[in-house]
Write an enzyme that holds these catalytic residues in place. Structure first.
Site, PDB file in Angstrom:
ATOM      1  N   HIS A  99      17.621 -51.747 -65.308  1.00 14.80           N
ATOM      2  CA  HIS A  99      18.489 -51.512 -66.460  1.00 14.80           C
ATOM      3  C   HIS A  99      18.415 -52.655 -67.475  1.00 14.80           C
ATOM      4  O   HIS A  99      18.558 -52.443 -68.672  1.00 14.80           O
ATOM      5  CB  HIS A  99      19.926 -51.259 -66.002  1.00 14.80           C
ATOM      6  N   ARG A 113      24.878 -44.504 -73.030  1.00 14.97           N
ATOM      7  CA  ARG A 113      25.211 -44.853 -71.641  1.00 14.97           C
ATOM      8  C   ARG A 113      26.604 -45.488 -71.635  1.00 14.97           C
ATOM      9  O   ARG A 113      26.743 -46.707 -71.753  1.00 14.97           O
ATOM     10  CB  ARG A 113      24.181 -45.838 -71.090  1.00 14.97           C
ATOM     11  N   ARG A 168      27.139 -39.882 -72.250  1.00 15.64           N
ATOM     12  CA  ARG A 168      27.075 -39.640 -70.812  1.00 15.64           C
ATOM     13  C   ARG A 168      28.300 -40.246 -70.151  1.00 15.64           C
ATOM     14  O   ARG A 168      28.696 -41.370 -70.483  1.00 15.64           O
ATOM     15  CB  ARG A 168      25.777 -40.271 -70.304  1.00 15.64           C
ATOM     16  N   GLU A 187      18.173 -35.767 -62.655  1.00 12.59           N
ATOM     17  CA  GLU A 187      17.654 -37.062 -62.227  1.00 12.59           C
ATOM     18  C   GLU A 187      17.193 -37.065 -60.778  1.00 12.59           C
ATOM     19  O   GLU A 187      16.689 -38.086 -60.300  1.00 12.59           O
ATOM     20  CB  GLU A 187      18.760 -38.125 -62.370  1.00 12.59           C
ATOM     21  N   ASN A 245      13.654 -41.765 -65.289  1.00 13.71           N
ATOM     22  CA  ASN A 245      13.644 -43.027 -64.534  1.00 13.71           C
ATOM     23  C   ASN A 245      14.081 -42.781 -63.093  1.00 13.71           C
ATOM     24  O   ASN A 245      13.411 -43.179 -62.146  1.00 13.71           O
ATOM     25  CB  ASN A 245      14.596 -44.051 -65.179  1.00 13.71           C
ATOM     26  N   ASP A 246      15.224 -42.124 -62.963  1.00 15.40           N
ATOM     27  CA  ASP A 246      15.688 -41.832 -61.602  1.00 15.40           C
ATOM     28  C   ASP A 246      14.861 -40.726 -60.968  1.00 15.40           C
ATOM     29  O   ASP A 246      14.564 -40.778 -59.772  1.00 15.40           O
ATOM     30  CB  ASP A 246      17.173 -41.460 -61.620  1.00 15.40           C
ATOM     31  N   ARG A 300      13.126 -47.996 -58.280  1.00  9.64           N
ATOM     32  CA  ARG A 300      12.587 -48.355 -59.607  1.00  9.64           C
ATOM     33  C   ARG A 300      12.680 -49.844 -59.895  1.00  9.64           C
ATOM     34  O   ARG A 300      12.028 -50.356 -60.802  1.00  9.64           O
ATOM     35  CB  ARG A 300      13.300 -47.546 -60.696  1.00  9.64           C
ATOM     36  N   CYS A 354      15.315 -38.046 -71.558  1.00 11.17           N
ATOM     37  CA  CYS A 354      15.945 -39.278 -72.036  1.00 11.17           C
ATOM     38  C   CYS A 354      15.566 -40.497 -71.200  1.00 11.17           C
ATOM     39  O   CYS A 354      16.073 -41.589 -71.438  1.00 11.17           O
ATOM     40  CB  CYS A 354      17.456 -39.128 -72.110  1.00 11.17           C
TER      41      CYS A 354
HETATM   42  C1  PEP Z   1      17.172 -41.967 -66.194  1.00  9.71           C
HETATM   43  O1  PEP Z   1      17.440 -42.021 -65.000  1.00  9.71           O
HETATM   44  O2  PEP Z   1      16.050 -41.608 -66.632  1.00  9.71           O
HETATM   45  C2  PEP Z   1      18.190 -42.318 -67.198  1.00  9.71           C
HETATM   46  C3  PEP Z   1      18.003 -42.091 -68.480  1.00  9.71           C
HETATM   47  O3  PEP Z   1      19.308 -42.939 -66.748  1.00  9.71           O
HETATM   48  P1  PEP Z   1      19.347 -44.499 -66.367  1.00  9.71           P
HETATM   49  O4  PEP Z   1      18.034 -45.103 -66.739  1.00  9.71           O
HETATM   50  O5  PEP Z   1      20.478 -45.092 -67.104  1.00  9.71           O
HETATM   51  O6  PEP Z   1      19.570 -44.439 -64.897  1.00  9.71           O
HETATM   52 MG    MG Z   2      19.462 -42.361 -64.404  1.00 10.61          MG
END
Ligand code: PEP
Ligand code: MG
Length: 551
Positions: free
Chosen positions: A189, A295, A331, A430, A453-454, A464, A501
């Protein structure tokens, strides 16, 4: 000159002075003390030393910078001397029999919180001074060397072992120009935050960074290199490189005002991901088509309690009003144990990203969740709001949230408070589970957003943030692309729009893929928008159906 090699996680070049950041208040240990008198004496001695140090810093700063800029150190002395500060700290030591560092940290956070809630904008902005003053004293109590805290106007590169998102947020200052850390993956993050702020960042430097405090440095976020005390040639080379980089950025500015349409006329929305209200400026400067992901959990960081309904309402109102035409996707808080929040009961977990987080925390803390929903609904009358739920895995969770929303609306109606009855509700996809049952999930909501990402970490079973496994964190893996394809298909079959996203949204290698899939929206760090727009405009999607067939 010393050359350090790491992992570039946010592009750009920073040239400035290193300021080593010691994670103070987050690391404060809490323990019971037997001998209260000795502990009180230790606190008072620490206080004396802190005042001497701050006075010294004031005198030095007066001779180096202007008096008005030096006054900060005197303010810190006044904070430490303040009767509320002293009484509260001493009471914690005396009555609760807790150690001095903890007592100071607790008091500083508590008072900072009070300041943050004040109406007076100036006083409100001083809350960081309370935390800084507290940190000075904590460092002394912890026997950590107090380095000169460069509150100067010098461009500053923050060097740290590791930065939590809460710390990265709190560091955001006008003079901050880059980050260097020992620990951190490109998908953490903090790396995402650095990209959102548009600041170059290099992680995974295998060297104690504290020794470089005060050194001049160059950070090359593209190559993942850091030069300490660069020689003349390197400096000249990097000034030229920086100029070229700035020129490229200026060239991209030509994309401002142009539509995000492919060569063969296919439109796509390019919106921005933000975490803080300060990011709004960046969204506008990069001509985003709105905010595709706010976020909201960042509003919950660096504090001692859940942000009040009023505080959240004001924040949401501000973004919604700012992007009245285009709309905003907010979100609901994706809180987890690794985000450094200690006021919610979130025990340390071995694997927080797969643990108590996102919707799970919201549903288990229904008062907190309701407060957020009330603030969101009240703010919804100021523009176009879409609410996005995070970490959804099944249809029951969506139904549960819908029931809570109904009761929130009922409450607001009874209180005579206005809200928009047509706020769209969406979910993030996710997890592989959510992607696989996206046909069912899509039929329950107004839109979906794919969090790659998740989705990547859970599909590949690779944390990650795990540096050791970075080589196989492979977002182009067929499994990921197939899941994305499946979600887009299911969303469209249900007649709802789909956005991406996660960080993949800004990967220009995938822009043709997303266009070919007919993804409705890509939401990304503001600094990436113009680059992706340029790619969209040079792509002819008629040329790429093969790409999809092969999947
Ligand atoms: C994701 O998981 O792709 C996402 C946008 O949320 P975050 O990166 O905040 O977990
Ligand atoms: Mg995420």
């Amino acid at each position: 000159m010393l050359e350090l090699y790491g992992q570039g996680v946010s592009t750009g070049i920073a040239i400035g002075t290193i300021r080593h950041y010691v994670n103070v208040s987050e690391n404060v240990k809490k323990y019971k003390v037997e001998d209260v008198r000795t502990e009180l004496e230790r606190y008072r001695q620490g206080m004396k030393m802190a005042k001497i140090q701050l006075q010294k810093l004031y005198d030095e700063a007066c001779s180096q910078v202007s008096k008005s800029e030096s006054v900060i150190f005197q303010t810190h002395i006044m904070i430490l001397e303040d009767s509320k500060f002293v009484e509260n700290t001493e009471e914690i030591i005396k009555v609760r029999k807790l150690n001095a560092e903890y007592a100071v940290s607790y008091t500083a956070k508590m008072l900072a919180e009070i300041f943050k809630g004040l109406d007076d904008e100036y006083l409100k902005s001083r809350y960081t001074d309370i935390l800084d003053a507290g940190n000075t004293l904590i460092k002394i109590l912890q026997n950590k060397e107090q380095k000169k805290d460069a509150e100067s106007k010098q461009p500053m590169i923050i060097a740290a072992k590791e930065l939590m998102p809460s710390e990265t947020v709190s560091l955001k200052k006008n003079t901050l120009i880059g980050f260097v850390t020992n620990i951190g993956s490109p998908n953490s993050h903090t790396a995402i935050l650095a990209r959102t702020m548009g600041l170059p960042a290099v992680t995974q430097i295998d060297k104690d960074l504290s020794e470089f405090d005060g050194c001049t440095a160059i950070v090359d976020g593209q190559l993942g290199k850091v030069y300490i005390n660069p020689d003349k040639n390197t400096m000249a080379l990097y000034h030229a490189k920086k100029e070229r980089y700035n020129k490229q950025r200026d060239n991209l500015k030509r994309q401002i005002g142009l539509p995000s349409v492919s060569k063969n006329g296919q439109k796509i929305i390019l919106s921005a991901n933000i975490g803080m209200l300060e990011d709004i400026e960046n969204v506008e400067a990069n001509d985003a088509d709105g905010v595709g992901l706010f976020r909201s959990e960042y509003l919950f960081l660096n504090r001692n309690s859940v942000p009040s309904e009023e505080e959240q309402f004001e924040a949401y109102k501000r973004v919604i009003t700012e992007f009245k035409k285009s709309g905003v996707v907010i979100r609901t808080a994706d809180l987890s144990a690794d985000k450094g929040i200690d006021y919610i009961d979130m025990p340390n977990e071995k694997n927080p990203s797969m643990g108590f987080r996102g919707i799970r925390v919201c549903l288990a803390n229904s008062d907190m969740f309701k407060t957020q929903l009330r603030a969101l609904y009240r703010a919804s009358v100021y523009g176009k709001l879409k609410i996005l739920l995070t970490m959804i895995n099944n249809t029951e969770e969506v139904n549960y949230v819908k029931r809570i929303i109904k009761s929130v609306k009922r409450e607001l109606r009874a209180e005579g408070k206005q809200y928009n009855d047509n706020v769209q509700l969406g979910i993030m996809i996710e997890t592989p589970a959510a992607a696989i049952i996206s046909d069912e999930l899509c039929s329950m909501v107004d839109f979906v957003s794919i969090g790659t990402n998740d989705l990547t970490q859970f599909t590949l079973a690779i944390d990650r943030a795990n540096q050791k496994l970075e080589y196989s964190y492979e977002p182009y893996h067929k499994a990921i692309l197939r899941l994305i394809k499946l979600v887009v298909k299911n969303a469209h079959q249900c007649g709802i729009p789909v956005s991406v996203c996660g960080e993949l949204a800004s990967d220009t290698k995938l822009t043709p893929f997303f266009l070919a899939l007919k993804t409705d929206e890509l939401s990304m760090a503001p600094s990436k928008i113009l680059q992706v727009r340029a790619k969209v405009r040079e792509t002819n999607t008629e040329m790429i159906p093969k790409l999809l067939k092969e999947l």
